[in-house]
Design an enzyme around this catalytic site. Structure first.
Site, mmCIF file in Angstrom:
data_model
loop_
_atom_site.group_PDB
_atom_site.id
_atom_site.type_symbol
_atom_site.label_atom_id
_atom_site.label_comp_id
_atom_site.label_asym_id
_atom_site.label_seq_id
_atom_site.Cartn_x
_atom_site.Cartn_y
_atom_site.Cartn_z
ATOM 1 C CG ASN A 68 4.444 -4.575 2.352
ATOM 2 O OD1 ASN A 68 4.070 -3.505 2.820
ATOM 3 N ND2 ASN A 68 3.610 -5.504 1.920
ATOM 4 C CG HIS A 70 -2.078 -0.845 1.165
ATOM 5 N ND1 HIS A 70 -1.999 -2.209 1.293
ATOM 6 C CD2 HIS A 70 -3.388 -0.555 0.962
ATOM 7 C CE1 HIS A 70 -3.217 -2.723 1.177
ATOM 8 N NE2 HIS A 70 -4.072 -1.748 0.980
#
Lengths: 324, 324
Positions: free
Chosen positions: B191, B162
């Site tokens: 991430n 994201h």
């Protein structure tokens, strides 16, 4: 009778006066509302002069501005391929890629009457007198940290290649020398050979058909790695990191002079590399969708291409296969 | 006397009637002019309802639209870093890079009251019930030839990372799962580790200071070649050729609650690579001008940064040196 006439005149006089007063009051009220609006909404300014045509003090129309606006509308007749950082010049429109310090695309509209007879000849670097006096220069309308400089090209081994060709613009030729309109091109075998050939071909088309729209820009094409994955690789030159595109494209729209003639579209992609002298430009015809895919641009948005445009590109485009 | 009164009444009646008739005439005339205008100029439509407030048939104000407009103005309070292909979502704004199929930048405005207490905890992939039900999906507002698809990420070895963090948006969390807001990120070590740490840090800042603006985006950093030249290299995944950024940045503006408190700015750059677990986020602080140079973006345009923003980045940024 006399007093009746008098009464009638008084009534009529009052009627006319009050009608005008009412009209004036409403006009004044609306104008004041508009003035308040303009402070928040600049568009109201443009609307105001169009609603209230009977004004005591007319707003003078800026003729130079409106002439430029008409020229802009003419150049961009077939739409904007992208909208990133648009720069307007007298004779062409440009979208600038701040990350790569090279344009996304440049759009020109060529007309036979503006080109003159010099069009067909080679641009002959340095031989044409008017051109040799013009010097390349950075475009100060680009913020300094995204601006290419002359030093970036010096000793880089690359030519300062025009996107909007200098030979296409006789009256505003100097503007094509802004570095926004320049990209690093291989000199011998490309900028001075095949690319020049393509530019001359475009001018010949213009002289023959009268009106040609040209979109020119760079492509950064992905390569297949040995492990089967794809990657993008391209060089950067100079301290400002000006990108060296792997390919250049030209998308042409030739407008037919015939009354019911449809515009005719052609797209070319040439690799930024040494290309053999005896090339046939036809071999570099390309499906416009491939250009769109690699360049992230969209041409002729909203037009039904299949109906309007010719499609003379080969079924499986050879360009990217031969010159990956 | 009686006839005088009568005459006065007639005159007054005529006066009032004609005043109203005049006002109505002018109103009607201006409205017709506006209606003609609207056909050519859509902006006139927005102006019309604001000038003529006394209308028989009121134009209903679209409250949802104006609320969204206010939200947009709030999110973009510190300006647009770039203007390429802007997409508006309920809770964040995004600029899309059609060539790379990844966003240029995403901008959010985080407020403590909207975040709630869940902010500080780890986002716990799959553990939070509301999140596990949301699925990643392509954004159909992007033309199909520039759109990333789920298949591009499948078996690519990269996480769907994201940009606007899912944990920042409780009410419109589903919109952060559009693939426009997603970029290929190294999963283990980035991430799920350092990047997550940075996101939690941003939420903690928000809870502490109340209001934080966040710009997030990718960087494609040039590398020095062995021959001394510079080049850009990055991977592409899937049939749609989604770019894998080499770095990711976050630019934060923390608004102080103090009456005369200045907004405070911080910028982080993390390499899209496995980063040791015991990292100190401070080591990844970066001069915002470096981000601007590599990403081709301009933050806080028109603001005098030196005056308004804190500058806590190290003299010579270590980030790009250690993780070239």
């Amino acid at each position: 009778m006399n007093s009746r006439w008098q009464a009638l005149i008084v009534v009529l006089g009052t009627a006319v006066t009050c009608f005008l007063a009412g009209a004036y009051f409403q006009h004044d009220h609306a104008t004041r509302q508009l003035q308040k609006l303009v402070q928040h909404d600049p568009y109201a300014y443009y609307v105001s002069s169009k609603i209230f045509k009977f004004q005591f003090f007319k707003i003078p129309q800026d003729k130079a501005l409106s002439a430029q606006r008409v020229r802009l509308e003419d150049i961009m007749k077939y739409g904007y391929p992208g909208l990133d950082d648009i720069h307007l010049y007298s004779d062409f429109v440009l979208s600038y890629d701040r990350r790569n310090r090279v344009a996304h695309w440049v759009c020109e509209h060529l007309r036979a009457d503006a080109l003159g007879s010099a069009a067909i000849t080679d641009r002959g670097r340095g031989r044409v007198r008017s051109r040799s006096r013009i010097s390349y220069r950075p475009d100060l309308s680009v913020p300094s940290n995204f601006r290419a400089a002359l030093a970036d090209y010096r000793n880089s081994g690359f030519d300062r290649g025009h996107l909007a060709a200098a030979g296409n613009h006789r009256t505003h030729c100097d503007e094509t020398f802004y570095l926004t309109n320049i990209a690093p091109q291989i000199g011998r075998g490309f900028n001075r050979a095949a690319w020049n050939k393509l530019e001359i071909y475009v001018r010949n088309l213009t002289l023959r058909y009268g009106s040609v729209y040209v979109f020119t820009g760079p492509i950064y094409k992905p390569k297949a790695r040995s492990n089967g994955n794809w990657s993008i690789e391209y060089e950067m030159i100079g301290s400002n990191m000006v990108a060296v595109p792997t390919h250049f494209f030209k998308v042409l729209i030739v407008e037919s002079k015939l009354p019911q003639g449809k515009p005719y579209m052609e797209a070319y992609v040439l690799p930024n590399a040494r290309i053999p002298d005896n090339i046939n430009l036809r071999d570099y015809l390309c499906d416009i969708r491939e250009i769109e895919h690699y360049a992230g641009l969209q041409f002729f948005n909203g037009l039904r291409r299949s109906r309007i445009f010719g499609s003379n590109f080969p079924r499986s485009s050879q360009v990217f296969q031969n010159f990956g």
